[in-house]
Motif scaffolding. Structure first.
Motif, PDB file in Angstrom:
ATOM      1  N   LEU A   1     -12.034 -15.030 -12.457  1.00  0.00           N
ATOM      2  CA  LEU A   1     -10.894 -14.160 -12.680  1.00  0.00           C
ATOM      3  C   LEU A   1     -11.206 -12.363 -12.383  1.00  0.00           C
ATOM      4  CD1 LEU A   1      -8.516 -15.502 -15.347  1.00  0.00           C
ATOM      5  CD2 LEU A   1      -8.126 -15.654 -12.922  1.00  0.00           C
ATOM      6  N   ILE A   2     -12.327 -12.358 -12.715  1.00  0.00           N
ATOM      7  CA  ILE A   2     -12.844 -10.885 -12.373  1.00  0.00           C
ATOM      8  C   ILE A   2     -12.832 -10.332 -10.775  1.00  0.00           C
ATOM      9  CG2 ILE A   2     -14.939  -9.216 -12.497  1.00  0.00           C
ATOM     10  CD1 ILE A   2     -15.554 -10.633 -15.061  1.00  0.00           C
ATOM     11  N   LEU A   3     -13.052 -11.435  -9.958  1.00  0.00           N
ATOM     12  CA  LEU A   3     -13.051 -11.219  -8.659  1.00  0.00           C
ATOM     13  C   LEU A   3     -11.633 -11.124  -7.895  1.00  0.00           C
ATOM     14  CD1 LEU A   3     -15.549 -14.167  -7.657  1.00  0.00           C
ATOM     15  CD2 LEU A   3     -16.040 -11.622  -8.022  1.00  0.00           C
ATOM     16  N   TRP A   4     -10.505 -11.530  -8.684  1.00  0.00           N
ATOM     17  CA  TRP A   4      -9.329 -11.306  -8.057  1.00  0.00           C
ATOM     18  C   TRP A   4      -8.541 -10.059  -8.535  1.00  0.00           C
ATOM     19  CZ3 TRP A   4      -7.751 -13.922  -4.169  1.00  0.00           C
ATOM     20  CH2 TRP A   4      -8.420 -14.913  -4.107  1.00  0.00           C
ATOM     21  N   ARG A   5      -7.729  -9.424  -7.904  1.00  0.00           N
ATOM     22  CA  ARG A   5      -7.248  -8.210  -8.351  1.00  0.00           C
ATOM     23  C   ARG A   5      -5.869  -8.604  -8.809  1.00  0.00           C
ATOM     24  NH1 ARG A   5      -7.958  -4.818  -3.190  1.00  0.00           N
ATOM     25  NH2 ARG A   5      -8.128  -6.873  -2.251  1.00  0.00           N
ATOM     26  N   PRO A   6      -5.491  -8.737 -10.035  1.00  0.00           N
ATOM     27  CA  PRO A   6      -4.206  -9.184 -10.554  1.00  0.00           C
ATOM     28  C   PRO A   6      -2.993  -8.458 -10.032  1.00  0.00           C
ATOM     29  CG  PRO A   6      -5.246  -8.463 -12.210  1.00  0.00           C
ATOM     30  CD  PRO A   6      -6.186  -8.144 -11.056  1.00  0.00           C
ATOM     31  N   GLN A   7      -3.126  -7.004  -9.839  1.00  0.00           N
ATOM     32  CA  GLN A   7      -2.009  -6.319  -9.463  1.00  0.00           C
ATOM     33  C   GLN A   7      -1.761  -6.535  -7.993  1.00  0.00           C
ATOM     34  OE1 GLN A   7      -4.674  -5.262 -10.795  1.00  0.00           O
ATOM     35  NE2 GLN A   7      -5.710  -3.624  -9.431  1.00  0.00           N
ATOM     36  N   PRO A   8      -0.691  -6.312  -7.524  1.00  0.00           N
ATOM     37  CA  PRO A   8      -0.264  -6.270  -5.840  1.00  0.00           C
ATOM     38  C   PRO A   8      -1.121  -4.863  -5.235  1.00  0.00           C
ATOM     39  CG  PRO A   8       1.779  -5.950  -7.164  1.00  0.00           C
ATOM     40  CD  PRO A   8       0.441  -6.067  -8.154  1.00  0.00           C
ATOM     41  N   VAL A   9      -1.617  -5.004  -4.141  1.00  0.00           N
ATOM     42  CA  VAL A   9      -2.249  -4.114  -3.379  1.00  0.00           C
ATOM     43  C   VAL A   9      -1.460  -4.153  -2.084  1.00  0.00           C
ATOM     44  CG1 VAL A   9      -4.441  -3.339  -2.512  1.00  0.00           C
ATOM     45  CG2 VAL A   9      -4.372  -4.686  -4.572  1.00  0.00           C
ATOM     46  N   ALA A  10      -1.194  -2.854  -1.609  1.00  0.00           N
ATOM     47  CA  ALA A  10      -0.665  -2.842  -0.213  1.00  0.00           C
ATOM     48  C   ALA A  10      -1.868  -3.207   0.724  1.00  0.00           C
ATOM     49  CB  ALA A  10      -0.381  -1.175  -0.076  1.00  0.00           C
ATOM     50  N   PRO A  11      -1.089  -3.732   1.805  1.00  0.00           N
ATOM     51  CA  PRO A  11      -1.982  -4.236   2.870  1.00  0.00           C
ATOM     52  C   PRO A  11      -2.595  -2.940   3.544  1.00  0.00           C
ATOM     53  CG  PRO A  11       0.287  -4.371   3.700  1.00  0.00           C
ATOM     54  CD  PRO A  11       0.365  -3.998   1.974  1.00  0.00           C
ATOM     55  N   VAL A  12      -3.878  -3.149   4.270  1.00  0.00           N
ATOM     56  CA  VAL A  12      -4.569  -1.988   5.019  1.00  0.00           C
ATOM     57  C   VAL A  12      -3.879  -1.918   6.359  1.00  0.00           C
ATOM     58  CG1 VAL A  12      -6.576  -1.465   5.931  1.00  0.00           C
ATOM     59  CG2 VAL A  12      -6.768  -2.392   3.861  1.00  0.00           C
ATOM     60  N   THR A  13      -3.586  -0.609   6.987  1.00  0.00           N
ATOM     61  CA  THR A  13      -2.938  -0.512   8.146  1.00  0.00           C
ATOM     62  C   THR A  13      -3.795  -0.274   8.921  1.00  0.00           C
ATOM     63  OG1 THR A  13      -0.965   0.473   6.841  1.00  0.00           O
ATOM     64  CG2 THR A  13      -1.239   0.885   9.199  1.00  0.00           C
ATOM     65  N   VAL A  14      -3.654  -0.959  10.216  1.00  0.00           N
ATOM     66  CA  VAL A  14      -4.598  -0.708  11.239  1.00  0.00           C
ATOM     67  C   VAL A  14      -3.763  -0.606  12.348  1.00  0.00           C
ATOM     68  CG1 VAL A  14      -6.250  -1.649  12.890  1.00  0.00           C
ATOM     69  CG2 VAL A  14      -6.376  -2.355  10.602  1.00  0.00           C
ATOM     70  N   LYS A  15      -3.679   0.693  12.974  1.00  0.00           N
ATOM     71  CA  LYS A  15      -3.077   1.085  14.276  1.00  0.00           C
ATOM     72  C   LYS A  15      -4.029   1.056  15.713  1.00  0.00           C
ATOM     73  CE  LYS A  15       0.205   4.167  12.085  1.00  0.00           C
ATOM     74  NZ  LYS A  15       0.510   5.518  11.877  1.00  0.00           N
ATOM     75  N   LEU A  16      -3.481   0.158  16.436  1.00  0.00           N
ATOM     76  CA  LEU A  16      -4.194   0.067  17.811  1.00  0.00           C
ATOM     77  C   LEU A  16      -3.447   0.688  18.974  1.00  0.00           C
ATOM     78  CD1 LEU A  16      -6.500  -1.059  19.609  1.00  0.00           C
ATOM     79  CD2 LEU A  16      -5.088  -3.315  19.888  1.00  0.00           C
TER      80      LEU A  16
END
Length: 178
Positions: free
Chosen positions: A6-21
């Motif tokens: 469980l330590i490996l997982w982030r229980p709270q939601p995390v925003a996606p990383v934005t990649v602009k091409l």
């Protein structure tokens, strides 16, 4: 044990990383980056982890003629046409299959003839004629103008394509593959 895992997982939601091409539809380096790096990463991670924003315009130029935007592209009229197709209807925000269709087109040996087959695979409910009508019409030109504005206001200014931003920070230059 379960607690250690469980330590490996982030229980709270995390925003996606934005990649602009920022790219051009016919330029070899962006085509390589899309098919070798960006699309496979997005396909593995999904929209929950990676928010891909595609901005076709690159080294094109625009000018306003009688109230209508006209574009000149580095790799010619065909590139302008493909940029317009990709900006109008195939943006990932417009459809879950948009990124897949753009990758399909950019990785095709002949991107100029790939739209119909790519749509049949990834977004069969979208009609090629509708895309072409919108892409070459007023709305498509206005959307391309928005891409021109985003591209022309990059800081620092782009000097080549692909120009990649991760969370609005310029990423390390992608090696130009030939």
């Amino acid at each position: 044990t379960k607690t250690e895992c469980l330590i490996l997982w982030r229980p709270q939601p995390v925003a996606p990383v934005t990649v602009k091409l920022f790219y051009e539809a016919l330029c070899p380096s962006p085509r390589s980056f899309m098919s070798v790096v960006l699309f496979p990463s997005w396909a593995l991670l999904g929209n929950d982890v990676l928010d891909v924003v595609l901005v076709p315009f690159g080294n094109a130029e625009e000018r306003l003629v009688n109230g209508t935007w006209e574009f000149t592209c580095q790799h010619g009229k065909l590139e302008c046409k493909l940029n317009m197709i990709q900006v109008k209807t195939l943006l990932p925000q417009a459809s879950p299959g948009g990124t897949a269709v753009i990758n399909c087109m950019m990785s095709a040996a002949h991107p100029e003839t790939s739209l119909e087959s790519c749509l049949k695979i990834y977004i069969p409910q979208i009609c090629v004629d509708d895309i072409m009508k919108c892409a070459t019409g007023h709305q498509g030109k206005e959307m391309m103008h928005q891409n021109a504005m985003m591209t022309n206001h990059l800081s620092p200014p782009h000097t080549y394509t692909p120009w990649i931003l991760v969370e609005e920070v310029r990423a390390v230059p992608y090696p130009h593959l030939t």
